[in-house]
Design a protein around this motif. Structure first.
Motif, PDB file in Angstrom:
ATOM      1  N   GLN A 213       0.825  -1.212   0.000  1.00 52.07           N
ATOM      2  CA  GLN A 213       0.000   0.000   0.000  1.00 52.07           C
ATOM      3  C   GLN A 213       0.858   1.261   0.000  1.00 52.07           C
ATOM      4  OE1 GLN A 213      -2.479  -0.658   3.453  1.00 52.07           O
ATOM      5  NE2 GLN A 213      -3.915  -1.983   2.346  1.00 52.07           N
ATOM      6  N   GLN A 214       2.103   1.135   0.418  1.00 55.69           N
ATOM      7  CA  GLN A 214       3.041   2.256   0.411  1.00 55.69           C
ATOM      8  C   GLN A 214       3.879   2.297  -0.864  1.00 55.69           C
ATOM      9  OE1 GLN A 214       5.354   1.831   4.010  1.00 55.69           O
ATOM     10  NE2 GLN A 214       3.530   1.754   5.311  1.00 55.69           N
ATOM     11  N   GLY A 215       3.596   1.377  -1.793  1.00 54.75           N
ATOM     12  CA  GLY A 215       4.285   1.399  -3.076  1.00 54.75           C
ATOM     13  C   GLY A 215       5.455   0.447  -3.210  1.00 54.75           C
ATOM     14  N   TYR A 216       5.602  -0.475  -2.244  1.00 60.01           N
ATOM     15  CA  TYR A 216       6.700  -1.438  -2.307  1.00 60.01           C
ATOM     16  C   TYR A 216       6.181  -2.796  -2.790  1.00 60.01           C
ATOM     17  CZ  TYR A 216       9.002   2.130   0.484  1.00 60.01           C
ATOM     18  OH  TYR A 216       9.507   3.323   0.924  1.00 60.01           O
ATOM     19  N   ASP A 217       7.092  -3.618  -3.291  1.00 59.81           N
ATOM     20  CA  ASP A 217       6.724  -4.951  -3.762  1.00 59.81           C
ATOM     21  C   ASP A 217       6.974  -6.026  -2.721  1.00 59.81           C
ATOM     22  OD1 ASP A 217       6.159  -4.197  -6.603  1.00 59.81           O
ATOM     23  OD2 ASP A 217       8.277  -3.626  -6.553  1.00 59.81           O
ATOM     24  N   GLN A 218       7.921  -5.773  -1.831  1.00 58.02           N
ATOM     25  CA  GLN A 218       8.318  -6.811  -0.886  1.00 58.02           C
ATOM     26  C   GLN A 218       8.970  -6.167   0.324  1.00 58.02           C
ATOM     27  OE1 GLN A 218       7.873  -9.617   0.733  1.00 58.02           O
ATOM     28  NE2 GLN A 218       7.773 -10.645  -1.275  1.00 58.02           N
ATOM     29  N   ILE A 219       9.157  -6.979   1.356  1.00 57.86           N
ATOM     30  CA  ILE A 219       9.745  -6.534   2.621  1.00 57.86           C
ATOM     31  C   ILE A 219      11.130  -7.150   2.787  1.00 57.86           C
ATOM     32  CG2 ILE A 219       9.617  -6.946   5.114  1.00 57.86           C
ATOM     33  CD1 ILE A 219       6.608  -6.594   4.905  1.00 57.86           C
TER      34      ILE A 219
END
Length: 355
Positions: A213-219
């Motif tokens: 939701q913050q624009g990232y694909d993965q952690i």
């Protein structure tokens, strides 16, 4: 008993579904081959070994795995060489890790002859499903789950082991944007982080959604105690090239012992590249980024193979990573791995096994 003499029943499909698949536009994890291998653990032994048409399962609502999470899996890939022969990449390493996961989850081990025999016969049966287009492969999913119809917290007495396959393309279509996670955790010391069990992935979904939701694909997961050290990243181990050295977190009971990760470490040693397997602090990575000493950061895993990161987000700042060039370590090691897996170059490590 050898894999060639393993007694199993083979029931073939009446008509293949292969014509329904566009092999030039494969989406990861959406297509499944015609057959699957199944076996049951009953009364302390593996029985009912079969290759059957891929189909839905019929389960009791009280199936233990659905309530208490006794479920493990592996991820593997098969390729074809220029002669059209199916090739497996380090299958015995997957088998060994599968059984380590089984032990941690109080599940029975799968003997080598059943794991390899079922896998080999399955690949021979569905060899036509192995794609040959660039960046494609046949994904292999061995898994096991508890099958007791019983409501009570205890190890199951019965289990089902299944292997199914499906043609896949790239996991990520572009370099993923990753965020350093500083609140949620994937694993803690003494937990099941080193086991490839279903619950590890279920627990990761919510923080991954928040990051998306913050624009990232993965952690990028960090340690459970201080969130100061890099661990792994969702579907992959994490590796860095800093000051000409390959640096990656050492495996532990909180980090999966990745087979692709280990292959890359071995290749780096083979190429006489300095390698450090140790704790890697987030500060070290960010400082190297700021100072221009970080040459690459990438994920490594069966699904992604080698996936260079495009952005690392940390404490509200997005740090752009250097563009990957043809001569970079990430590019060269990915190409070398692909050439070994497809039989295009000599395999100096003995990793490739013909089905």
């Amino acid at each position: 008993m050898t894999t060639d003499t393993l007694a199993m029943e083979i029931k073939r499909v009446e008509a293949s579904r292969i014509h329904e698949v566009d092999f030039d536009n494969l989406v990861f994890g959406r297509h499944y081959s015609d057959h699957m291998f199944v076996a049951d653990y009953i009364n302390g032994e593996w029985t009912n070994l079969q290759i059957v048409p891929y189909a839905n399962l019929s389960l009791s609502p009280a199936t233990a795995a659905l309530h208490y999470g006794q479920a493990i899996f592996e991820g593997m890939k098969a390729y074809k060489n220029e002669a059209g022969e199916p090739l497996m990449f380090r299958p015995l390493d997957n088998w060994a890790r599968f059984n380590k996961s089984a032990a941690r989850m109080c599940m029975p081990e799968v003997p080598e002859e059943i794991f390899m025999g079922g896998l080999t016969e399955l690949l021979r049966t569905d060899a036509a499903w192995i794609p040959t287009t660039p960046d494609s492969s046949l994904y292999i999913r061995p898994y096991m789950f508890s099958t007791d119809a019983y409501i009570g917290v205890k190890p199951s007495d019965t289990y089902k082991f299944i292997i199914f396959t499906g043609p896949v393309g790239k996991y990520y279509s572009k370099p993923p944007r990753v965020k350093v996670e500083q609140h949620y955790i994937r694993a803690a010391e003494g937990g099941v982080g080193a086991a490839k069990c279903a619950g590890n992935y279920g627990g990761s979904l919510y923080p991954a959604r928040l990051a998306q939701q913050q624009g990232y694909d993965q952690i990028i997961w960090t340690d459970a105690r201080d969130h100061a050290f890099v661990e792994e990243s969702g579907t992959m181990n994490v590796m860095f090239v800093i000051d000409g050295k390959l640096i990656t977190p050492a495996t532990s009971d909180t980090i999966l012992n990745g087979i692709t990760r280990n292959s890359i470490v071995d290749i780096a040693h083979h190429w006489n590249m300095p390698v450090e397997e140790r704790k890697v602090s987030v500060k070290e990575v960010i400082d190297a980024l700021k100072e221009g000493r970080l040459e690459a950061a990438f994920g490594a895993g069966t699904a992604v193979v080698v996936s260079p990161f495009g952005v690392i987000g940390f404490e509200g700042t997005d740090y752009e990573l250097p563009a990957v060039t043809e001569g970079s370590f990430a590019s060269r090691v990915k190409d070398f791995l692909t050439d070994i897996r497809t039989g295009k170059t000599e395999d100096p490590f003995g990793w490739v096994v013909k089905a």
